[in-house]
Scaffold this motif. Structure first.
Motif, PDB file in Angstrom:
ATOM      1  N   CYS A   1      -4.348   9.171   9.675  1.00 49.25           N
ATOM      2  CA  CYS A   1      -4.623   8.683  11.027  1.00 49.25           C
ATOM      3  C   CYS A   1      -4.686   7.166  11.159  1.00 49.25           C
ATOM      4  CB  CYS A   1      -5.937   9.283  11.524  1.00 49.25           C
ATOM      5  SG  CYS A   1      -5.944  11.083  11.573  1.00 49.25           S
ATOM      6  N   LEU A   2      -4.960   6.464  10.072  1.00 51.72           N
ATOM      7  CA  LEU A   2      -5.055   5.006  10.092  1.00 51.72           C
ATOM      8  C   LEU A   2      -4.213   4.438   8.949  1.00 51.72           C
ATOM      9  CD1 LEU A   2      -8.936   4.947  10.526  1.00 51.72           C
ATOM     10  CD2 LEU A   2      -7.269   4.539  12.354  1.00 51.72           C
ATOM     11  N   PRO A   3      -2.931   4.796   8.881  1.00 52.81           N
ATOM     12  CA  PRO A   3      -2.119   4.456   7.709  1.00 52.81           C
ATOM     13  C   PRO A   3      -1.972   2.966   7.468  1.00 52.81           C
ATOM     14  CG  PRO A   3      -0.728   5.241   9.508  1.00 52.81           C
ATOM     15  CD  PRO A   3      -2.148   5.511   9.913  1.00 52.81           C
ATOM     16  N   GLU A   4      -2.137   2.156   8.508  1.00 61.94           N
ATOM     17  CA  GLU A   4      -2.017   0.710   8.327  1.00 61.94           C
ATOM     18  C   GLU A   4      -3.095   0.155   7.395  1.00 61.94           C
ATOM     19  OE1 GLU A   4      -4.704   1.425  11.864  1.00 61.94           O
ATOM     20  OE2 GLU A   4      -2.831   2.272  11.070  1.00 61.94           O
ATOM     21  N   LEU A   5      -4.178   0.911   7.218  1.00 56.68           N
ATOM     22  CA  LEU A   5      -5.263   0.447   6.357  1.00 56.68           C
ATOM     23  C   LEU A   5      -4.970   0.622   4.868  1.00 56.68           C
ATOM     24  CD1 LEU A   5      -8.496   1.642   8.230  1.00 56.68           C
ATOM     25  CD2 LEU A   5      -7.392  -0.600   8.258  1.00 56.68           C
ATOM     26  N   VAL A   6      -3.893   1.319   4.528  1.00 51.04           N
ATOM     27  CA  VAL A   6      -3.551   1.486   3.112  1.00 51.04           C
ATOM     28  C   VAL A   6      -2.176   0.868   2.825  1.00 51.04           C
ATOM     29  CG1 VAL A   6      -4.991   3.497   2.744  1.00 51.04           C
ATOM     30  CG2 VAL A   6      -2.666   3.818   3.597  1.00 51.04           C
ATOM     31  N   GLN A   7      -1.793  -0.122   3.618  1.00 49.93           N
ATOM     32  CA  GLN A   7      -0.511  -0.794   3.429  1.00 49.93           C
ATOM     33  C   GLN A   7      -0.723  -2.287   3.215  1.00 49.93           C
ATOM     34  OE1 GLN A   7       1.661   0.238   6.982  1.00 49.93           O
ATOM     35  NE2 GLN A   7       1.805   2.405   6.463  1.00 49.93           N
ATOM     36  N   GLY A   8       0.251  -2.937   2.578  1.00 49.11           N
ATOM     37  CA  GLY A   8       0.212  -4.384   2.391  1.00 49.11           C
ATOM     38  C   GLY A   8      -0.992  -4.839   1.601  1.00 49.11           C
ATOM     39  N   GLN A   9      -1.647  -5.886   2.101  1.00 50.76           N
ATOM     40  CA  GLN A   9      -2.814  -6.447   1.421  1.00 50.76           C
ATOM     41  C   GLN A   9      -3.952  -5.442   1.314  1.00 50.76           C
ATOM     42  OE1 GLN A   9      -3.118  -9.490  -0.087  1.00 50.76           O
ATOM     43  NE2 GLN A   9      -5.116  -8.712  -0.792  1.00 50.76           N
ATOM     44  N   ASN A  10      -4.046  -4.570   2.313  1.00 54.64           N
ATOM     45  CA  ASN A  10      -5.109  -3.563   2.276  1.00 54.64           C
ATOM     46  C   ASN A  10      -4.965  -2.649   1.063  1.00 54.64           C
ATOM     47  OD1 ASN A  10      -6.348  -4.409   4.648  1.00 54.64           O
ATOM     48  ND2 ASN A  10      -5.082  -3.093   5.935  1.00 54.64           N
ATOM     49  N   ARG A  11      -3.733  -2.357   0.683  1.00 54.97           N
ATOM     50  CA  ARG A  11      -3.523  -1.497  -0.479  1.00 54.97           C
ATOM     51  C   ARG A  11      -4.023  -2.174  -1.758  1.00 54.97           C
ATOM     52  NH1 ARG A  11      -0.594   3.091  -0.917  1.00 54.97           N
ATOM     53  NH2 ARG A  11      -0.045   3.793  -3.026  1.00 54.97           N
ATOM     54  N   GLN A  12      -3.856  -3.476  -1.850  1.00 54.27           N
ATOM     55  CA  GLN A  12      -4.371  -4.209  -2.994  1.00 54.27           C
ATOM     56  C   GLN A  12      -5.896  -4.188  -3.007  1.00 54.27           C
ATOM     57  OE1 GLN A  12      -2.548  -8.109  -3.542  1.00 54.27           O
ATOM     58  NE2 GLN A  12      -0.697  -7.418  -2.457  1.00 54.27           N
ATOM     59  N   THR A  13      -6.492  -4.329  -1.822  1.00 53.40           N
ATOM     60  CA  THR A  13      -7.952  -4.242  -1.726  1.00 53.40           C
ATOM     61  C   THR A  13      -8.432  -2.873  -2.175  1.00 53.40           C
ATOM     62  OG1 THR A  13      -7.987  -5.800   0.130  1.00 53.40           O
ATOM     63  CG2 THR A  13      -9.921  -4.388  -0.152  1.00 53.40           C
ATOM     64  N   LEU A  14      -7.738  -1.835  -1.732  1.00 52.52           N
ATOM     65  CA  LEU A  14      -8.123  -0.476  -2.101  1.00 52.52           C
ATOM     66  C   LEU A  14      -7.977  -0.267  -3.608  1.00 52.52           C
ATOM     67  CD1 LEU A  14      -9.158   2.148  -0.937  1.00 52.52           C
ATOM     68  CD2 LEU A  14      -6.814   2.817  -0.442  1.00 52.52           C
ATOM     69  N   ALA A  15      -6.922  -0.815  -4.188  1.00 47.57           N
ATOM     70  CA  ALA A  15      -6.718  -0.672  -5.628  1.00 47.57           C
ATOM     71  C   ALA A  15      -7.806  -1.396  -6.420  1.00 47.57           C
ATOM     72  CB  ALA A  15      -5.344  -1.201  -6.014  1.00 47.57           C
ATOM     73  N   SER A  16      -8.365  -2.465  -5.854  1.00 42.47           N
ATOM     74  CA  SER A  16      -9.463  -3.157  -6.539  1.00 42.47           C
ATOM     75  C   SER A  16     -10.753  -2.348  -6.485  1.00 42.47           C
ATOM     76  CB  SER A  16      -9.683  -4.540  -5.922  1.00 42.47           C
ATOM     77  OG  SER A  16     -10.239  -4.433  -4.612  1.00 42.47           O
ATOM     78  N   LEU A  17     -10.897  -1.540  -5.435  1.00 47.69           N
ATOM     79  CA  LEU A  17     -12.084  -0.679  -5.295  1.00 47.69           C
ATOM     80  C   LEU A  17     -11.921   0.616  -6.077  1.00 47.69           C
ATOM     81  CD1 LEU A  17     -12.513  -1.086  -1.429  1.00 47.69           C
ATOM     82  CD2 LEU A  17     -14.048  -2.037  -3.172  1.00 47.69           C
TER      83      LEU A  17
END
Length: 505
Positions: free
Chosen positions: A446-462
């Motif tokens: 539902c919010l796919p933009e949150l797991v793309q681009g820079q956000n994906r790098q942030t998620l990978a750090s978490l």
């Protein structure tokens, strides 16, 4: 609609909603988030410590996740999937602890070994085959198997050590298992979100109507203390309200749940608050469910840490109920019946009458009968030490299968609308343990933009394993296990077991 009162509206104050709020804030802190809960505190229903098993469900000890096949082999796919999902939760909690957004881990998670224990030749052979199938996989390489009396006495001092005569018995053990107080975790996450102005949390606030707008939702709320009503507009709505999720979806009128119904199940524990016994046991011991019992009735004897104190819980004892919440109404089930789900409900009622009869029988069973079940684990349990404690409610999913017949499901399911403006979590086990995986599923849908681009790098750090397979990358698995077990204090399970038992002795 020109503007919104909030970007994200979360309905229900359990571990799912606060996890979703936390993830969204980590990925985009500019989004406004509002959480509404009809109780007077967070985690008052399914997430509360007395209302769930508290097992960090990782597939280590839950035998119903690894069914036997006719040819004698054991299916391990579900256990592998659940284990990997729980690893996501451990990684995220570890990151929050390191950031100072969660306090010391012992406030919500403790090392408690996970064991499966069975009696009888057939059951022993099954457990050996299960161990052989799982132990070859890196996720389960730390699992031990034994059918030797001395080892079983060491692993299970309150169970095996108290007995003088046995059928053949066997057990498996994973030392780095965990006990998770999901109620404490939920409230700690909620407190952290509020302190950082990441989420507006409104308690004693009930949703009375959900109306779809062209670009979002308008939700009517009622303050249960004052009776005041107001409306709130939101771009996206998540329903994480446990048993109340289905009625809320019906209020919203979303076509995606057409034909869905609910099968409510109640629960009871036998609880012993003798800390010496709980620390001497220091394990979560799962066995096999009685014939005809549902999966949520798999008997287990658990050391739990609730409000900082150790206790023993045995059960759960499932029963039939018509309530969808622990504090729900007796007409919840009747009010959920619609024209589109009547046939699936009747199909399940017709084909699952033995289950329904079993649940009714269990609901009417006296304490003495429940102590009789406990006596399979502990010889001659003292009735004065064990008290009945009401657990939470579960609402299992009923939905049409491929043939159009009603099917009773025992897992969890994320439901989302086609326009991605609303999502909900339905079902129960393994539930809270996979909260991070489930809420990532909601974000991806539902919010796919949150797991793309820079956000994906942030998620990978978490969550270092996000987007990768721990089932295939053994080096990554080893690194992550070392990180999470150390950060959350779960690598002390074996030492703690020996120390606490020696103190008891």
């Amino acid at each position: 609609m020109v503007g919104f009162d909030t970007d994200i509206l979360l309905i229900g104050g359990g571990v799912m909603s606060v996890t979703l709020a936390s993830l969204i804030h980590q990925l985009d802190s500019s989004r406004s988030i509002t959480l509404v809960e009809q109780g007077d505190q967070l985690a008052g229903e399914s997430s509360d410590a007395w209302n769930n098993a508290g097992t960090g469900h990782a597939g280590y000890c839950e035998l119903n996740y690894t069914p036997a096949n006719r040819d004698g082999s054991v299916s391990i796919e579900r256990a592998l999937a659940i284990n990997e999902k729980f690893e996501l939760s451990l990684q995220y909690w570890s990151a929050l602890v390191e950031q100072g957004l969660l306090p010391a881990p012992e406030n919500f998670i403790r090392p408690v070994p996970h064991l499966s224990w069975v009696q009888g030749t057939k059951a022993r052979d099954f457990l050996r085959a299960r161990h052989k199938a799982l132990n070859t996989h890196p996720l389960f390489q730390d699992m031990e198997f034994s059918d030797q009396p001395d080892t079983l006495t060491d692993w299970l001092p309150l169970i095996h050590g108290a007995r003088t005569a046995f059928e053949p018995a066997a057990a498996t053990r994973v030392g780095h298992g965990s006990d998770v107080n999901f109620g404490a975790l939920t409230r700690l996450l909620g407190r952290s979100l509020a302190q950082h102005n990441a989420c507006d949390i409104q308690l004693q606030c009930q949703v009375t109507r959900l109306e779809r707008q062209a670009d979002g939702w308008r939700v009517r709320l009622q303050n249960l203390k004052t009776g005041e009503q107001r409306t709130l507009s939101s771009r996206f709505v998540f329903i994480g309200a446990g048993g109340a999720a289905l009625p809320l979806l019906q209020k919203a009128g979303v076509p995606e749940i057409r034909g869905y119904g609910g099968f409510p199940v109640s629960g009871l524990w036998l609880a012993c608050k003798d800390e010496h016994m709980a620390l001497a046991h220091n394990a979560k011991v799962y066995s096999q469910a009685p014939v005809g019992a549902p999966p949520m009735s798999v008997p287990h004897l658990d050391t739990r840490f609730i409000n900082g104190k150790a206790a023993l819980l045995f059960g759960p004892f499932a029963g039939f109920t018509t309530r969808f919440l622990k504090h729900g109404g007796l007409l919840d089930l009747v009010r959920s019946v619609r024209g589109d789900n009547l046939k699936p409900l009747l199909d399940v009622a017709a084909h699952n009458w033995p289950l329904t009869r079993y649940l009714i029988k269990e609901a009417l069973s006296p304490k003495s009968a429940r102590l009789g079940e406990l006596a399979r684990f502990i010889n001659q349990p003292d009735p004065e030490q064990w008290q009945l404690v009401r657990a939470g409610q579960r609402v299992q999913i009923i939905k049409p299968n491929a043939a159009g017949r009603g099917s009773l499901e025992f897992g969890t399911e994320v439901v989302s609308t086609q326009d991605r403006s609303l999502a909900a979590l339905l079902g129960a086990s393994p539930g809270a343990s996979t909260c991070v995986s489930a809420m990532l599923d909601v974000i991806e849908r539902c919010l796919p933009e949150l797991v793309q681009g820079q956000n994906r790098q942030t998620l990978a750090s978490l969550i270092p394993s996000y987007g990768q397979s721990l089932q295939q990358d053994t080096r990554l698995l080893a690194d992550i296990r070392n990180y999470t077990l150390h950060t959350l204090g779960l690598n002390t399970g074996a030492e703690q077991t020996q120390n606490e038992r020696s103190l008891y002795a």
